[in-house]
Design an enzyme around this catalytic site. Structure first.
Site, short mmCIF file in Angstrom:
data_model
loop_
_atom_site.label_atom_id
_atom_site.label_comp_id
_atom_site.label_asym_id
_atom_site.label_seq_id
_atom_site.Cartn_x
_atom_site.Cartn_y
_atom_site.Cartn_z
CE LYS A 186 -11.95 -9.75 37.26
NZ LYS A 186 -11.96 -10.76 38.34
CG HIS B 23 -14.11 -13.14 45.38
ND1 HIS B 23 -15.38 -12.69 45.62
CD2 HIS B 23 -13.71 -12.57 44.23
CE1 HIS B 23 -15.74 -11.88 44.64
NE2 HIS B 23 -14.74 -11.79 43.77
#
Ligand code: MG
Length: 391
Positions: free
Chosen positions: A183, A321
Site C-alpha cells: 500500500k 482482486h
C-alpha cells in the site's frame, strides 16, 4: 436440485495477521447454501463470502436475495443435468432489480453466487475450476496448470513500518512468491518511496512489486506520485484515485509510462463498460482488477471478460482482486493473467488451501470438490459453525 435453506453471518476480518494491531473495522458476510441433493449421507452445501475489502451484506441477503432463491425452487436447476444452474440462480436473485443504482447489492449477490457455484461443482463431484472450464467449453488441461499468483499485503504497520514490511516481503518470498503488492498514499511521498525501496529490495527489484494507493489520491497527488514512481519501473500502480473519476485516470495513464491497474472498486458490467470506454486505460499494458464477488458474481464477471475482449483486451490483462480461493478457480478456468493471494491478511478467508505449494510465483488450483474451503481448516470451521447454529 433446489436450495432448501440459506444461512448468513457477519464475520469481522482484519488486514493484519498480528492480532495486536487494530483490525480497522472491516467485516464480510459468510453464507451457506443448503441444497436438497444428498451426497455421502448429507446435503450438498455451498459456501461463500462477500470477498474482502467491503462490508457484510446481511440485510440485503436476508431480506431480498436469499428469499428469491428459496422461492424459485426447482426452477434453479438445469433441466438437462438436474444440477443447480448458477445463471438461473443469478436471474432469480435479480428479479425485479432495476438497472443502475447498484450500490452494494452487487456484493450481496456475489456472496450468494460464490456459494451457488461451490454447491453446483460439489454436486457434480468436481473442483470448481474443472466444472467451470467444462461448462464453458474451455481446455481442461490448460485450466489444470499452475496459476500465476502474487502476494497481497504490505499494509502500513503502526510501529517499525519499514523493517516489518521488509520481513513481510521476505516471508512471501520464502513461501514461493516472486511478486507482491504493498500500500501507498497514506503517508507523505518520501516515506512511501522509502517503503517501496525496502520492499523492492527484498523482492529482487521494483519490477516485482506493485503499489496500491487505495483510490485515495486527488488529481495533483496522483500526478505527482506517478511522476515520482515513473523511473522505478514498478510492476503496476493500482487504484490511483476515485474509481469514477475517469478524467483523473486518463491523465495519469497519459503521463505514466508503466502499467496502471484499475477496476477493483468497479462493481458490475455497466461500470466496467464506462471504465473501459472513458478511463484512458491502455490495452497493451494496463491491468484489470475487477473483484468477482464484489461485482455481482461469476455470471456477470464472465460477461465483463467478454466485454473487454470485444474492446480488444487480452484475458492476460485480468488479475482479479480478492486474494482467496474462489478467484484462483476463476483465473484457472477462464485463462486469465493471474490471481492475487492474501497469504496472511483477511483471515480466515485470505489465501489458499492449507499446505498449498507455491513455486516460482505459481500455484495449481486445488483438486477438492467445489471451491475447496474444506481444505482450509479455519474457513471450514467457521462455515461448519454457521450450519450447526442454523440447524
Ligand atoms: Mg487495490
Amino acid at each position: 436440485m433446489k436450495i432448501t435453506a440459506i444461512l448468513e453471518r457477519r464475520v469481522p476480518i482484519s488486514r493484519y495477521a498480528d492480532p495486536t494491531i487494530p483490525p480497522g473495522g472491516l467485516d464480510t458476510s459468510a453464507v451457506a447454501v443448503v441444497t436438497d441433493v444428498i451426497k455421502d449421507g448429507a446435503p450438498v452445501v455451498g459456501f461463500g463470502f462477500a470477498s474482502i475489502g467491503r462490508f457484510a451484506q446481511g440485510g440485503l441477503i436476508r431480506e431480498r436475495f436469499a428469499p428469491r432463491l428459496i422461492a424459485a425452487g426447482d426452477a434453479l436447476s438445469d433441466p438437462e443435468t438436474g444440477n443447480l444452474d448458477p445463471d438461473r440462480a443469478w436471474a432469480a436473485m435479480m428479479t425485479g432489480e432495476k438497472p443502475g443504482g447498484h450500490g452494494e447489492r452487487s456484493v450481496a449477490v456475489g456472496a450468494l453466487d460464490m456459494a451457488i457455484w461451490d454447491a453446483a461443482a460439489k454436486a457434480a463431484g468436481l473442483p470448481l475450476w474443472r466444472y467451470l472450464a467444462r461448462l464453458l467449453g474451455r481446455d481442461e488441461a490448460a485450466a489444470s496448470e499452475p496459476v500465476s499468483v502474487y502476494a497481497g499485503g504490505g499494509y502500513y504497520f503502526p510501529d517499525g513500518d519499514r523493517s516489518r514490511l521488509a520481513d513481510e516481503m521476505a516471508m512471501f518470498r520464502d513461501q514461493g512468491f516472486t511478486r507482491a503488492k504493498i500500500k501507498i498514499g497514506a503517508r507523505d511521498l518520501d516515506s512511501d518511496m522509502a517503503r517501496i525501496e525496502a520492499a523492492a529490495e527484498v523482492l529482487g527489484g521494483p519490477g516485482n512489486l506493485s503499489v496500491d494507493a487505495m483510490n485515495g489520491f486527488g488529481r495533483d497527488q496522483a500526478l505527482e506520485t506517478a511522476a515520482a514512481l515513473a523511473p522505478l519501473g514498478l510492476w503496476w500502480l493500482e487504484d490511483i484515485g476515485d474509481p469514477l473519476d475517469f478524467d483523473l485516470w486518463s491523465e495519469v495513464a497519459a503521463a505514466y509510462p508503466h502499467a496502471i491497474a484499475a477496476g477493483e472498486a468497479t462493481f458490475g458490467y455497466a461500470d466496467a463498460q464506462n471504465l473501459l470506454r472513458y478511463g484512458g486505460l491502455r490495452r497493451e499494458k494496463d491491468i484489470l482488477l475487477f473483484d468477482i464477488a464484489h461485482g455481482y458474481g461469476l455470471p456477470e464477471f464472465i460477461r465483463m471478460v467478454g466485454l473487454a475482449e470485444n474492446l480488444g483486451w487480452d484475458r492476460a490483462a485480468f488479475w482479479p482482486h480478492g486474494g482467496h480461493l474462489f478467484t484462483l478457480h476463476a483465473v484457472a478456468a477462464l485463462g486469465l493473467g493471474g490471481a492475487e493471494v492474501n497469504p496472511h491478511n483477511f483471515q480466515p478467508f485470505g489465501g489458499l488451501t492449507d499446505g498449498a505449494k507455491i513455486a516460482n510465483g505459481k500455484t495449481p488450483p486445488p483438486d477438492l470438490p467445489g471451491i475447496g474451503f474444506e481444505g482450509r481448516a479455519a474457513a471450514f470451521s467457521l462455515f461448519r459453525e454457521l450450519i450447526e447454529d442454523g440447524a
